[in-house]
Design a protein around this motif. Structure first.
Motif, PDB file in Angstrom:
ATOM      1  N   GLU A 240       0.858  -1.178   0.000  1.00  0.00           N
ATOM      2  CA  GLU A 240       0.000   0.000   0.000  1.00  0.00           C
ATOM      3  C   GLU A 240       0.899   1.235   0.000  1.00  0.00           C
ATOM      4  O   GLU A 240       1.940   1.252   0.652  1.00  0.00           O
TER       5      GLU A 240
ATOM      6  N   PHE B  59      -4.311  -1.279  -8.707  1.00  0.00           N
ATOM      7  CA  PHE B  59      -4.482  -0.648  -7.404  1.00  0.00           C
ATOM      8  C   PHE B  59      -5.852  -0.001  -7.320  1.00  0.00           C
ATOM      9  O   PHE B  59      -6.301   0.625  -8.282  1.00  0.00           O
TER      10      PHE B  59
ATOM     11  N   GLN C  23       1.009   5.773  -0.121  1.00  0.00           N
ATOM     12  CA  GLN C  23       0.256   6.992   0.154  1.00  0.00           C
ATOM     13  C   GLN C  23       0.954   8.181  -0.487  1.00  0.00           C
ATOM     14  O   GLN C  23       2.184   8.240  -0.528  1.00  0.00           O
TER      15      GLN C  23
ATOM     16  N   VAL D  86      -4.524   7.163  -1.110  1.00  0.00           N
ATOM     17  CA  VAL D  86      -4.024   5.867  -0.655  1.00  0.00           C
ATOM     18  C   VAL D  86      -4.273   4.868  -1.779  1.00  0.00           C
ATOM     19  O   VAL D  86      -5.406   4.738  -2.260  1.00  0.00           O
TER      20      VAL D  86
ATOM     21  N   THR E 229      -4.008   0.883  -2.854  1.00  0.00           N
ATOM     22  CA  THR E 229      -3.923  -0.463  -2.286  1.00  0.00           C
ATOM     23  C   THR E 229      -3.916  -1.493  -3.413  1.00  0.00           C
ATOM     24  O   THR E 229      -4.821  -1.487  -4.253  1.00  0.00           O
TER      25      THR E 229
END
Length: 190
Positions: free
Chosen positions: A63, A133, A65, A78, A80
């Motif tokens: 992950e 993502f 940011q 964010v 992921t």
């Protein structure tokens, strides 16, 4: 005599700008342009494997940011990892699927895994991982909101060399038969 107010003042605009709507409209494009690391391709065994054997591949994404500015507003993103697509370099593509795979202990190399692949030919192959993502964003420390689509990012290609192996059984060793197949100075029949 003049009276000045020290409190907050509202300025009315007949055509107010909805910054959140503007950000929402541009966030997918911005998300796809972020320097998101797709993770590295890891192969077992590596950098060489054998034709006809299972080669285990796995990814190591994380992950991530990012803080960006859009329309003068602070936006926190964010990203992921959620799906993985493997291009094994020999024309075989596997995915998208949810498993990133995982390492095997060395004594278990050659086992079939969710992300392993068997090469039918020898040669050097470029393996490429594409990681999808899913993202969220928040504006000025507000609540996280989902980014509507996914972003797809590719890892640097990993070269895997596929070799062949030949197994032969012999009745005696080179001390007993110095002219036997595989002994030093004896021509190979390959």
């Amino acid at each position: 005599m003049y009276t000045f107010f020290a409190g907050p003042t509202c300025i009315y605009d007949e055509k107010p700008v909805d910054v959140l709507e503007q950000i929402a409209g541009q966030i997918q494009k911005r998300f796809e342009s972020l320097p998101i690391n797709a993770g590295a391709v890891v192969a077992q065994p590596s950098p060489h494997t054998l034709r006809g054997a299972e080669t285990n591949f796995y990814a190591d994404p994380a992950e991530q940011q990012f803080d960006v500015t859009m329309f003068g507003q602070k936006v926190h993103v964010v990203a992921t990892p959620v799906q993985y697509t493997w291009n094994y370099g020999d024309g075989t593509v596997f995915g998208p699927q949810s498993s990133m795979g995982g390492p095997l202990p060395q004594d278990r190399w050659g086992e079939k895994t969710r992300t392993s692949h068997v090469y039918a030919q020898t040669g050097d192959f470029e393996v490429v991982l594409t990681t999808s993502f899913q993202g969220t964003y928040s504006v000025n420390d507000g609540p996280p909101l989902p980014i509507p689509g996914q972003g797809q990012f590719s890892a640097a290609p990993q070269t895997i060399s596929v070799w062949r192996s030949i197994t032969r059984n012999y009745a005696d060793d080179c001390n007993q038969n110095p002219q036997g197949q595989g002994c030093p100075g004896v021509a190979s029949d390959e």
